[in-house]
Design an enzyme around this catalytic site. Structure first.
Site, PDB file in Angstrom:
ATOM      1  N   GLU A 153       0.802  -1.222   0.000  1.00 50.72           N
ATOM      2  CA  GLU A 153       0.000   0.000   0.000  1.00 50.72           C
ATOM      3  C   GLU A 153       0.835   1.272   0.000  1.00 50.72           C
ATOM      4  O   GLU A 153       0.460   2.263   0.622  1.00 50.72           O
ATOM      5  CB  GLU A 153      -0.963   0.003   1.199  1.00 50.72           C
ATOM      6  CG  GLU A 153      -1.885  -1.197   1.220  1.00 50.72           C
ATOM      7  CD  GLU A 153      -3.070  -1.052   2.174  1.00 50.72           C
ATOM      8  OE1 GLU A 153      -3.086  -0.092   2.953  1.00 50.72           O
ATOM      9  OE2 GLU A 153      -3.970  -1.908   2.106  1.00 50.72           O
ATOM     10  N   GLU A 254      -4.998  -9.141   1.665  1.00 51.61           N
ATOM     11  CA  GLU A 254      -5.840  -8.825   2.828  1.00 51.61           C
ATOM     12  C   GLU A 254      -7.278  -8.887   2.324  1.00 51.61           C
ATOM     13  O   GLU A 254      -7.550  -8.380   1.234  1.00 51.61           O
ATOM     14  CB  GLU A 254      -5.614  -7.392   3.345  1.00 51.61           C
ATOM     15  CG  GLU A 254      -4.273  -7.139   3.979  1.00 51.61           C
ATOM     16  CD  GLU A 254      -4.015  -5.657   4.335  1.00 51.61           C
ATOM     17  OE1 GLU A 254      -4.918  -4.804   4.176  1.00 51.61           O
ATOM     18  OE2 GLU A 254      -2.889  -5.360   4.757  1.00 51.61           O
TER      19      GLU A 254
END
Ligand SMILES: *[C@@H]1O[C@H](CO)[C@@H](O)[C@H](O)[C@H]1NC(C)=O
Ligand SMILES: *[C@@H]1O[C@H](CO)[C@@H](O)[C@H](O)[C@H]1NC(C)=O
Ligand SMILES: *[C@@H]1O[C@H](CO)[C@@H](O)[C@H](O)[C@H]1NC(C)=O
Ligand SMILES: *[C@@H]1O[C@H](CO)[C@@H](O)[C@H](O)[C@H]1NC(C)=O
Length: 521
Positions: A153, A254
């Protein structure tokens, strides 16, 4: 016939039976190399905070934590964990062997909050590459490490997509290093769940030379909330559709949503059902440990763990699936690589397909030996207060000097794909180059090598930098000898500051030197 354990162990059968099967990527799927069966990741994101006061966290060096958590992991029925933050210098033997014996594979993030590309002022240097290399050295020896992530990210908005060029360069270089060691562990990147830039980002990591491409796509996805959502309504279907005919595996690094509680994990049946098994290789539910963001399956305290309300729901959902794959021998990959996204504001994409060069310490050391004015601080401070001051001082030098003379040799622009020949040098080296440039520009007049006491004059040992760019590190994996000592991971002290965010998307010391902890998404 009675076969004694002794004769079995003499034949080597005991240890063989205990070893975890190696996994291998073929096309867009993972396979068990021994059985040829397709492998689906039934994973959980695992990052219990072993010392809440330390920014250096390493649950795989915490034997008592692993001992506490292993029964839960086995009971949940997971076959893999993703671990975000570890350090090369820890002793990981006990945890890694415990997990391996339990048939649990590990996907390991190479970056940490303090050792990664800074999305706000991206740069990529030999320190970061060396850090990644030390992680590979520390973990590739374990038979259950099946994948690395070169970033998590980092890119999280259209206006910081330029940082993707730096992340991709680090991915390219650690791939080369792994290959140079004769290993074949795939390296991916875990993308943030940001719809406007999702597709540009995925394509970017799958375009141009295969040496630069991610070996698999990590997708962090929080879109499926509650029992009334469906494959279609959650948006999963659109994302999955876009990965059909992809040439490398896609995995949910995730997944989850806790907007509706307790969580019932309805998406699990789909992730491992016919809608998705052709395209995705499973994923990691977010997350094992209960934190303030309330995604956890287990609350831990010291050596005890306690199931949260979500634990049994997840266990039940996972136990109910039975993903059907293909066999390695009957599978012929047909996927295609992507083309790079257009670089434009309209396309919400600002990363050039021209990547930063491979950093070389030797080049930077050579350049340093030509300078007459250098930084007095020779290493980036680890203490937060000193680090912040250093960051301010560095910014001030760049701000003062680079407005009047060109600093192109030490700056990097991921949007235009323009990288100065020393842009990969570390912050100390780059700021020294800038101070020296100013000093020379001022023809060495008194006070021009001072910068409020930050700079000092020195006698150069080399009078020209003309050969510096030819100097490569022998251990870089891109040419040269592939052997070399491990960097061992410099042992750093914690600075005592607390890090409460679960997944810290991390920032290295760029020109701004501001360490920012971003929450998970
Ligand atoms: C570059 O030098 C630094 C400082 O000695 C070291 O930590 C790092 O690992 C080196 N990088 C490489 C790629 O060798
Ligand atoms: C970047 O965009 C985000 C929203 O996507 C915004 O919050 C942020 O302020 C922007 N940053 C800059 C430097 O423009
Ligand atoms: C799928 O890909 C197209 C481009 O081929 C893109 O416009 C679209 O936004 C993507 N969809 C998703 C859900 O990412
Ligand atoms: C280099 O590494 C290879 C494989 O790890 C090993 O076989 C070889 O002996 C090493 N060479 C040297 C000079 O260390």
């Amino acid at each position: 016939m009675r076969v004694s354990a002794v004769s079995l162990s003499i034949l080597g059968l005991v240890s063989q039976a205990l070893a975890i099967d190696p996994l291998v990527v073929k096309g867009s799927k993972w396979f068990n190399k021994n059985t040829g069966d397709q492998f689906f990741i039934k994973g959980v994101d695992y990052q219990p905070d072993i010392t809440s006061t330390s920014e250096y966290r390493d649950p795989l060096a915490d034997e008592s934590g692993c001992t506490r958590d292993l029964p839960f992991l086995k009971d949940l029925g997971v076959n893999a964990i993703r671990v975000y933050q570890t350090e090369a210098y820890g002793d990981h033997d006990n945890c890694m062997q415990m997990l391996s014996k339990a048939g649990i594979y590990v996907m390991l993030d190479l970056s940490t909050p303090l050792e990664s590309i800074n999305r706000d002022s991206p740069s990529y240097d030999a320190d970061l590459l060396g850090y990644f290399q030390s992680k590979v050295d520390a973990f590739s020896k374990y038979d259950n490490v099946f994948a690395f992530l070169a970033g998590n990210e980092v890119v999280n908005a259209a206006n910081n997509t330029n940082s993707a060029a730096f992340v991709k360069a680090s991915l390219r270089d650690i791939k080369a290093y792994i290959k140079s060691k004769g290993l074949s562990i795939p390296v991916g990147y875990a993308a943030a769940d940001v719809a406007d830039i999702r597709w540009q980002l995925q394509s970017y990591f799958d375009c141009e030379s295969t040496d630069e491409q991610a070996d698999f796509m990590g997708v962090n996805l929080y879109e499926w909330c509650g029992d009334s959502a469906t494959f279609e309504s959650s948006g999963y279907a659109d994302i999955v559709k876009n990965f059909t005919s992809w040439d490398v595996p896609a995995v949910l690094t995730e997944y989850g949503c806790n907007a509706i509680k307790p969580r019932t994990f309805p998406e699990v049946a789909t992730i491992y059902g016919s809608d998705m098994t052709g395209t995705f290789s499973g994923g990691f539910v977010y997350e094992y440990v209960e934190e303030s963001n309330e995604y956890g399956l287990v609350s831990v305290s010291g050596n005890t763990g306690k199931k949260t309300a979500d634990y049994d729901n997840f266990k039940k959902a996972l136990a109910a699936v039975n993903p059907k794959g293909v066999s390695m021998s009957s599978y012929t990959p047909s996927g295609k690589e992507q083309s790079c996204p257009e670089v434009s504001k309209d396309n919400d994409w600002l990363a050039s397909s021209t990547l930063p060069p491979t950093p070389s310490n030797a080049t930077c050391e050579c350049m340093m030996s030509t300078l007459s004015c250098i930084s007095k601080i020779t290493e980036v401070p680890t203490d937060t207060t000193k680090l912040n001051q250093f960051g301010k001082d560095v910014s001030s030098v760049f701000g003062t000097v680079c407005g009047s003379i060109s600093c192109g040799d030490v700056t990097a622009d991921g949007e235009s794909g323009t990288y100065g020949k020393y842009s990969f040098c570390n912050t100390v080296q780059r700021v020294s180059w800038v101070m020296n440039a100013w000093y020379l520009h001022q023809r060495g007049v008194d006070g021009s090598c001072d910068f409020n006491g930050f700079a000092t004059t020195t006698k150069p040992s080399l009078n020209s930098d003309s050969t510096c760019s030819d100097q490569k590190d022998s251990d870089s994996g891109s040419g040269g000898s592939s052997n070399g000592s491990s960097n061992g991971g410099s042992s750093k002290d914690s600075d005592g500051s607390s890090s409460s965010a679960s997944t810290m998307t991390a920032l290295s010391v760029g020109a701004a030197a501001i360490a920012v902890c971003a929450a998970v998404f």
